[in-house]
Design an enzyme around this catalytic site. Structure first.
Site, short mmCIF file in Angstrom:
data_model
loop_
_atom_site.label_atom_id
_atom_site.label_comp_id
_atom_site.label_asym_id
_atom_site.label_seq_id
_atom_site.Cartn_x
_atom_site.Cartn_y
_atom_site.Cartn_z
N LYS A 37 0.80 -1.23 0.00
CA LYS A 37 0.00 0.00 0.00
C LYS A 37 0.82 1.27 0.00
N LEU A 41 7.92 -0.40 -3.32
CA LEU A 41 8.26 -1.69 -2.68
C LEU A 41 9.45 -1.51 -1.73
N CYS A 45 12.56 -1.14 5.45
CA CYS A 45 14.00 -1.24 5.22
C CYS A 45 14.48 -0.32 4.09
N GLY A 148 4.95 -6.27 8.52
CA GLY A 148 6.02 -5.50 9.15
C GLY A 148 5.74 -4.94 10.52
N SER A 149 6.35 -3.77 10.79
CA SER A 149 6.28 -3.18 12.13
C SER A 149 6.22 -1.67 12.03
N GLY A 186 18.97 2.20 22.00
CA GLY A 186 19.11 0.98 21.20
C GLY A 186 19.78 1.31 19.87
N ILE A 187 19.64 0.40 18.91
CA ILE A 187 20.36 0.58 17.64
C ILE A 187 19.87 1.82 16.90
N LEU A 190 21.14 5.02 18.64
CA LEU A 190 22.58 5.28 18.52
C LEU A 190 22.98 5.62 17.08
N HIS A 450 47.44 -10.53 4.83
CA HIS A 450 48.11 -9.44 5.55
C HIS A 450 48.38 -8.29 4.59
P1 FAD Z 1 8.41 -3.96 6.53
O1 FAD Z 1 9.69 -3.63 5.90
O2 FAD Z 1 7.86 -3.05 7.56
O3 FAD Z 1 7.36 -4.09 5.32
C1 FAD Z 1 6.02 -4.29 5.49
C2 FAD Z 1 5.27 -3.63 4.36
O4 FAD Z 1 3.91 -4.05 4.40
C3 FAD Z 1 5.23 -2.10 4.43
O5 FAD Z 1 5.78 -1.53 3.28
C4 FAD Z 1 3.76 -1.76 4.60
O6 FAD Z 1 3.39 -0.59 3.89
C5 FAD Z 1 3.09 -2.97 4.01
N1 FAD Z 1 1.75 -3.23 4.51
C6 FAD Z 1 1.35 -3.28 5.80
N2 FAD Z 1 0.03 -3.60 5.88
C7 FAD Z 1 -0.40 -3.75 4.61
C8 FAD Z 1 -1.65 -4.08 4.03
N3 FAD Z 1 -2.74 -4.36 4.78
N4 FAD Z 1 -1.74 -4.13 2.68
C9 FAD Z 1 -0.67 -3.84 1.90
N5 FAD Z 1 0.54 -3.55 2.39
C10 FAD Z 1 0.67 -3.50 3.73
N6 FAD Z 1 17.33 -4.05 9.74
C11 FAD Z 1 18.52 -4.55 9.36
O7 FAD Z 1 18.66 -5.76 9.21
N7 FAD Z 1 19.59 -3.72 9.12
C12 FAD Z 1 19.51 -2.39 9.28
O8 FAD Z 1 20.48 -1.68 9.06
C13 FAD Z 1 18.27 -1.83 9.69
N8 FAD Z 1 18.13 -0.52 9.85
C14 FAD Z 1 16.92 0.00 10.22
C15 FAD Z 1 16.82 1.36 10.41
C16 FAD Z 1 15.63 1.93 10.79
C17 FAD Z 1 15.53 3.41 10.99
C18 FAD Z 1 14.49 1.09 10.99
C19 FAD Z 1 13.18 1.68 11.39
C20 FAD Z 1 14.59 -0.28 10.81
C21 FAD Z 1 15.81 -0.84 10.44
N9 FAD Z 1 15.97 -2.21 10.26
C22 FAD Z 1 17.18 -2.73 9.91
C23 FAD Z 1 14.84 -3.15 10.44
C24 FAD Z 1 14.22 -3.52 9.09
O9 FAD Z 1 13.82 -2.36 8.43
C25 FAD Z 1 13.05 -4.48 9.28
O10 FAD Z 1 13.45 -5.59 10.03
C26 FAD Z 1 12.50 -4.95 7.94
O11 FAD Z 1 12.07 -3.87 7.17
C27 FAD Z 1 11.35 -5.94 8.15
O12 FAD Z 1 10.78 -6.31 6.92
P2 FAD Z 1 9.25 -6.71 6.79
O13 FAD Z 1 9.06 -7.01 5.35
O14 FAD Z 1 8.90 -7.72 7.80
O15 FAD Z 1 8.43 -5.40 7.19
P1 NAI Z 2 15.61 -1.47 20.58
O1 NAI Z 2 14.67 -2.40 21.22
O2 NAI Z 2 16.81 -1.97 19.91
O3 NAI Z 2 16.12 -0.41 21.65
C1 NAI Z 2 15.25 0.39 22.41
C2 NAI Z 2 16.00 0.92 23.63
O4 NAI Z 2 15.17 1.84 24.28
C3 NAI Z 2 16.37 -0.17 24.63
O5 NAI Z 2 17.72 -0.03 24.98
C4 NAI Z 2 15.42 0.11 25.79
O6 NAI Z 2 15.99 -0.22 27.04
C5 NAI Z 2 15.22 1.61 25.67
N1 NAI Z 2 13.98 2.10 26.25
C6 NAI Z 2 12.74 1.53 26.17
N2 NAI Z 2 11.84 2.31 26.80
C7 NAI Z 2 12.51 3.39 27.28
C8 NAI Z 2 12.13 4.55 28.01
N3 NAI Z 2 10.86 4.76 28.35
N4 NAI Z 2 13.08 5.45 28.31
C9 NAI Z 2 14.37 5.25 27.96
N5 NAI Z 2 14.77 4.18 27.27
C10 NAI Z 2 13.87 3.26 26.93
O7 NAI Z 2 14.69 -0.60 19.59
P2 NAI Z 2 15.05 0.46 18.47
O8 NAI Z 2 16.41 1.01 18.65
O9 NAI Z 2 13.89 1.40 18.45
O10 NAI Z 2 15.04 -0.42 17.15
C11 NAI Z 2 13.88 -1.15 16.75
C12 NAI Z 2 14.25 -2.31 15.89
O11 NAI Z 2 14.79 -1.92 14.64
C13 NAI Z 2 15.24 -3.22 16.55
O12 NAI Z 2 14.65 -4.48 16.69
C14 NAI Z 2 16.41 -3.26 15.66
O13 NAI Z 2 16.88 -4.59 15.52
C15 NAI Z 2 15.91 -2.73 14.32
N6 NAI Z 2 16.97 -1.92 13.73
C16 NAI Z 2 18.11 -2.53 13.29
C17 NAI Z 2 19.16 -1.79 12.81
C18 NAI Z 2 20.39 -2.49 12.38
O14 NAI Z 2 20.35 -3.69 12.22
N7 NAI Z 2 21.48 -1.79 12.14
C19 NAI Z 2 19.10 -0.35 12.73
C20 NAI Z 2 17.90 0.20 13.27
C21 NAI Z 2 16.88 -0.59 13.71
#
Ligand code: FAD
Ligand code: NAI
Length: 471
Positions: A37, A41, A45, A148-149, A186-187, A190, A450
């Site tokens: 939606k 695509l 991510c 997704g989330s 968290g990630i 940071l 190396h």
């Molecule tokens: P999503 O990517 O959320 O995709 C779900 C899709 O479903 C969405 O596009 C949504 O519009 C669609 N959808 C939902 N409901 C409907 C519906 N009813 N009909 C049609 N479409 C719908 N992960 C990593 O591994 N490495 C990273 O470096 C990393 N960096 C991140 C940085 C940020 C800022 C964030 C927020 C996340 C990051 N993640 C990272 C996490 C990663 O983005 C997610 O784990 C990944 O996108 C999950 O894929 P997914 O397909 O399950 O869900």
């Molecule tokens: P997270 O769960 O990694 O970290 C959230 C942090 O917030 C935790 O350390 C927690 O203790 C803290 N927290 C929770 N409630 C709080 C409060 N009320 N006050 C202060 N601190 C509080 O979640 P985040 O960073 O939002 O990332 C979400 C997801 O996205 C993760 O699952 C991560 O794996 C994914 N992601 C992955 C990336 C990567 O692989 N490089 C990059 C960005 C996101």
């Protein structure tokens, strides 16, 4: 409503989980439709997650390095200026190229890409409210939910994605805030703190726990990360909680106090980033209609083969169990299609790497030391600092360490934790080692080129069962 012919598979969601499943299904000859939606695509991510954040992390690092880390290398630079609009454009160009690339791949593999929001009508029928208006009904033998989330909000703070933002707003600010407070170390917290601090914001990270890095990061490595990021200018308030906030003034006032309770303090900010985790997104799917269940955290309940109560409806990616990572979603996508096609599939959840793309990077795979200790298994630790690695020294980039943890009896590798330059690439070697059941001695007896950073990896393995050569 127009009727579409029957499909072998209908996928709801075109994120990493959904689009990878769609491509794989197309390759396997299944007549497949993928409903998305968003209008593009790639999901979170590609559009507002992994990809745009890495673009900003890479370019902000370059900017910061040019400002602060060239003189000692014999490079004199003049007038260095930030052009934030152009930096954002570079990010958008990368995102656009990749999302269009995915669209091309769906087409190439014969997948019907349906633009709209999908919802269940009955166990085998999905209705799509089309983005362009109107409705379409799809009948399917198999259905995959991959929706997704979304970012978790903070009670009392109204997200407007301008002053009070989630990661989505943090990837699109139009000016560098003077003061930024990040709730959650968290990630996401940071990575975004790094970007905006490098570009000139005064950043404070408030973390509820005593340790930064989110779930999974080894405590020793997290401590080093906090020290190094602190030296880069990010301020940390750990063991601290945000109690409430007030955004009615020209700056936002956040009331914070010690996690265990105590005296309140006020933090002022121009921008507040809420980064306290993400939660499954399953809104509008009409799941009640077909009896698909959620657990208490909103995750769709599945068995080991990703099946819901309805065996032909599977769930993969962020909206079900496991770490919310793109590569985890991708593995599940392939496995789910293999289950549909052959009855067999496989993902090794004990061997999924995590990477934090700060500088230096932090990366790990397997268990951390606290988890191994708690399991009662006897273990040995081997470490090697990058300050003793020749390549890191020549690159003038020596902060960090490689830490191996192996079973004391069998020497089998249980976990590898790295903070250092190139950790995100290096962790692939550790992942392969654990997947193949390698011992630390197996790694140490494998020739590494190396001078490379991966010699630090080899020497940490050596340190686990014997002694490293260069430290
Ligand atoms: P999503 O990517 O959320 O995709 C779900 C899709 O479903 C969405 O596009 C949504 O519009 C669609 N959808 C939902 N409901 C409907 C519906 N009813 N009909 C049609 N479409 C719908 N992960 C990593 O591994 N490495 C990273 O470096 C990393 N960096 C991140 C940085 C940020 C800022 C964030 C927020 C996340 C990051 N993640 C990272 C996490 C990663 O983005 C997610 O784990 C990944 O996108 C999950 O894929 P997914 O397909 O399950 O869900
Ligand atoms: P997270 O769960 O990694 O970290 C959230 C942090 O917030 C935790 O350390 C927690 O203790 C803290 N927290 C929770 N409630 C709080 C409060 N009320 N006050 C202060 N601190 C509080 O979640 P985040 O960073 O939002 O990332 C979400 C997801 O996205 C993760 O699952 C991560 O794996 C994914 N992601 C992955 C990336 C990567 O692989 N490089 C990059 C960005 C996101």
């Amino acid at each position: 409503a127009s009727e579409s012919g029957d499909h072998d598979l209908v996928i709801i969601g075109g994120g990493v989980a959904g689009y990878v499943a769609a491509i794989k299904a197309g390759q396997e000859g299944l007549k497949t439709a993928c409903i998305e939606k968003r209008g593009t695509l790639g999901g979170t991510c590609l559009n507002v997650g992994c990809i745009p954040s890495k673009s900003l992390l890479n370019n902000s690092h370059l900017y910061h390095q040019i400002l602060h880390d060239t003189k000692k290398r014999g490079i004199e630079v003049g007038d260095v200026k930030l052009n934030l609009t152009q930096m954002m454009k570079a990010k958008d160009t990368s995102v656009e190229g990749l999302t269009k690339g995915v669209e091309f791949l769906l087409k190439k593999n014969g997948v019907d890409y349906v633009k709209g929001a999908g919802s269940f009508v009955d166990a085998n029928t999905v209705k799509v409210a089309l983005n362009d208006g109107g409705e379409k009904t799809l009948r399917a033998k198999n259905i995959i939910i991959a929706t997704g989330s979304e970012a978790t909000g903070f009670p009392g703070l109204n997200i407007d994605e301008k002053r009070i933002i989630t990661s989505t707003g943090a990837l699109a600010l139009t000016e560098v805030p003077k003061k930024m407070v990040v709730i959650g170390g968290g990630i996401i917290g940071l990575e975004m703190a790094s970007v905006w601090s490098r570009l000139g914001a005064e950043v404070t990270v408030v973390e509820f726990l005593g340790q930064i890095g989110g779930p999974g990061m080894d405590a020793e490595i997290a401590k080093q990360a906090q020290k190094i990021l602190g030296k880069q200018g990010i301020k940390f308030k750990t063991n601290t909680k945000v109690v409430s906030g007030d955004d009615s003034g020209s700056t936002i006032a956040l009331n914070i106090e010690a996690a265990k309770g105590g005296k309140e303090e006020v933090l002022d900010a121009d921008v507040v980033l809420v980064a306290i985790g993400r939660r499954p997104y399953t809104e509008g799917l009409n799941l009640e209609q077909v009896g698909i269940e959620k657990d208490d955290r909103g995750r769709l309940v599945i068995d080991q083969e990703y099946r819901t109560k309805l065996p032909h409806v599977r769930v993969i990616g962020d909206c079900t169990f496991g770490p919310m990572l793109a590569h985890k979603a991708e593995e599940e996508a392939v496995a789910a299609i293999e289950y549909i096609k052959t009855g067999y599939g496989h993902v090794n959840y004990a061997c999924i790497p995590s990477v934090m793309y700060t500088h230096p990077e932090v990366a790990w795979v397997g268990q951390n030391e606290a988890e191994i200790k708690a399991s009662g298994v006897k273990y040995r630790v081997g470490t090697f600092p990058f300050s003793a690695n020749s390549r890191a020294k020549t690159n003038l980039d020596t902060e960090g360490v490689v830490k191996f943890i192996a079973d004391a009896e069998t020497d089998r590798i249980l976990g590898v934790h790295i903070i250092g330059p190139g950790a995100g690439e290096m962790i692939a070697e550790a992942t392969l080692a654990i997947e193949y059941g390698a011992s630390s001695e197996d790694i140490a007896r494998t020739c590494h080129a190396h001078p490379t950073l991966s010699e630090a990896f080899k020497e940490a393995a050596m340190a686990t069962y014997s002694k490293p050569i260069h430290f």
